[in-house]
Every structure is written in C-alpha cells, then in structure tokens.
Design a protein around this motif. Structure first.
Motif, mmCIF file in Angstrom:
data_model
loop_
_atom_site.group_PDB
_atom_site.id
_atom_site.type_symbol
_atom_site.label_atom_id
_atom_site.label_comp_id
_atom_site.label_asym_id
_atom_site.label_seq_id
_atom_site.Cartn_x
_atom_site.Cartn_y
_atom_site.Cartn_z
ATOM 1 N N UNK A 1 4.144 17.329 19.452
ATOM 2 C CA UNK A 1 3.914 18.776 19.373
ATOM 3 C C UNK A 1 2.652 19.003 18.290
ATOM 4 N N UNK A 2 1.992 20.172 18.830
ATOM 5 C CA UNK A 2 0.884 20.466 17.639
ATOM 6 C C UNK A 2 1.309 21.709 16.897
ATOM 7 N N UNK A 3 1.290 21.312 15.704
ATOM 8 C CA UNK A 3 1.936 22.370 14.493
ATOM 9 C C UNK A 3 0.649 22.586 13.571
ATOM 10 N N UNK A 11 4.636 21.459 0.032
ATOM 11 C CA UNK A 11 4.057 20.039 0.272
ATOM 12 C C UNK A 11 5.117 19.210 0.590
ATOM 13 N N UNK A 12 6.327 18.965 0.303
ATOM 14 C CA UNK A 12 7.487 18.231 0.835
ATOM 15 C C UNK A 12 7.569 18.382 2.203
ATOM 16 N N UNK A 13 7.373 19.655 2.731
ATOM 17 C CA UNK A 13 7.817 19.846 4.208
ATOM 18 C C UNK A 13 6.526 19.113 4.769
ATOM 19 N N UNK A 14 5.505 19.348 4.416
ATOM 20 C CA UNK A 14 4.290 18.811 5.115
ATOM 21 C C UNK A 14 4.366 16.963 4.969
ATOM 22 N N UNK A 15 4.901 16.593 3.969
ATOM 23 C CA UNK A 15 5.311 15.361 3.970
ATOM 24 C C UNK A 15 6.285 14.903 4.672
ATOM 25 N N UNK A 16 7.282 15.732 4.749
ATOM 26 C CA UNK A 16 8.183 15.250 5.853
ATOM 27 C C UNK A 16 8.014 15.323 7.386
ATOM 28 N N UNK A 17 7.008 16.282 7.606
ATOM 29 C CA UNK A 17 6.633 16.226 9.184
ATOM 30 C C UNK A 17 5.978 15.277 9.395
ATOM 31 N N UNK A 18 4.900 14.858 8.382
ATOM 32 C CA UNK A 18 3.914 13.870 8.462
ATOM 33 C C UNK A 18 4.464 12.527 8.917
ATOM 34 N N UNK A 19 5.662 12.339 8.662
ATOM 35 C CA UNK A 19 6.344 11.130 8.975
ATOM 36 C C UNK A 19 6.680 11.103 10.474
ATOM 37 N N UNK A 20 6.708 12.186 11.081
ATOM 38 C CA UNK A 20 7.232 12.453 12.388
ATOM 39 C C UNK A 20 6.032 11.953 13.457
ATOM 40 N N UNK A 21 6.151 11.962 14.627
ATOM 41 C CA UNK A 21 5.058 11.903 15.559
ATOM 42 C C UNK A 21 4.416 13.092 16.148
ATOM 43 N N UNK A 80 17.408 24.282 -1.050
ATOM 44 C CA UNK A 80 17.708 24.342 0.575
ATOM 45 C C UNK A 80 16.906 23.441 1.221
ATOM 46 N N UNK A 81 15.907 22.693 0.644
ATOM 47 C CA UNK A 81 14.909 21.755 1.610
ATOM 48 C C UNK A 81 15.543 20.913 2.299
ATOM 49 N N UNK A 82 16.173 20.106 2.149
ATOM 50 C CA UNK A 82 16.803 19.007 2.856
ATOM 51 C C UNK A 82 17.428 19.525 3.918
ATOM 52 N N UNK A 83 18.489 20.533 3.668
ATOM 53 C CA UNK A 83 19.254 21.169 4.849
ATOM 54 C C UNK A 83 18.346 22.005 5.932
ATOM 55 N N UNK A 84 17.108 22.619 5.281
ATOM 56 C CA UNK A 84 16.242 23.223 6.350
ATOM 57 C C UNK A 84 15.364 22.139 7.006
ATOM 58 N N UNK A 85 15.066 21.045 6.267
ATOM 59 C CA UNK A 85 14.286 20.067 7.203
ATOM 60 C C UNK A 85 15.262 19.487 8.321
ATOM 61 N N UNK A 86 16.434 19.217 7.960
ATOM 62 C CA UNK A 86 17.377 18.627 8.901
ATOM 63 C C UNK A 86 17.330 19.824 10.282
#
Length: 119
Positions: A1-3, A11-21, A80-86
């Motif tokens: 997916x192109x985001x 930045x933590x959300x960026x790093x979280x998503x960066x670990x995805x495909x 709420x970062x972890x819950x929203x990431x989930x």
C-alpha cells in the motif's frame, strides 16, 4: 500500500509503519514539510498515495472541497499510541488499497469509522 504521512504524524507511528510491507513516504521526504494541506492532498492524489494525518482539517478539505483521494485520520495522543497503532493495523489489513483511496477513515483507540467518498 502506498502511503504518505503528514508532517504531524508522530515519529513513533512512522517507525511502526516502516516495519510493515507498505510503501511509506513522509511529507518531508518529498519536499512538502512546509506545504499547505491542499498541496499535500494534491500531491498524494497525483502519486496515488493514501494520506495519513492527525490534522482534522483534512475532513473539510476532503468532503466540502472534494480534494484528495483517500485519508486516514489518526485520532490519537501519546498515551493512546499503541491502541491506535493496533487499530491502524486492523484498517490496513481489512480494506484494500483501492477502498482506502476512496474513503476517509477515522482511526482511534479500539475502533475506526469508514466513510466512502462520493464520486
């Protein structure tokens, strides 16, 4: 997916998503760090990227001015970062890229709301 991640995404959300495909770019990566909301939406649309933001003003631009082609609005604060990431992971795995390009999705702790954009 192109985001495309807006400037206000943690930045933590960026790093979280960066670990995805997913194919992730930040607004600052493409020279949009000082761009207006309209410019960011136009660029994301021209590049077929779904915009992820924490800026609620994008709702008005998408629905009233009919700009952009897909926005994921993260309703989050640091605690709420972890819950929203989930929940964001749930959204990205539950909907196709095509569906997300035609919608405005609000993601918050434990739930999301999916609203189709009119053609």
């Amino acid at each position: 997916m192109k985001l495309l991640l807006d400037q206000d995404v943690y930045e933590l959300t960026y790093l979280f998503l960066k670990r995805s495909t997913h194919d992730i770019l930040r607004a600052s990566d493409v020279g949009l760090s000082q761009a207006s909301d309209e410019e960011i939406l136009s660029w994301s649309q021209s590049q077929n990227r779904i915009l992820i933001t924490r800026d609620k003003d994008f709702g008005e631009l998408v629905f009233l001015k009919r700009l952009g082609n897909g926005v994921i609005f993260l309703r989050m604060v640091p605690h709420t970062l972890d819950d929203v990431h989930k929940e964001l992971t749930n959204v990205l795995s539950s909907y196709s890229e095509e569906d997300l390009r035609k919608s405005f999705v609000v993601v918050e702790k434990g739930r999301h709301r999916f609203r189709k954009l009119s053609d």
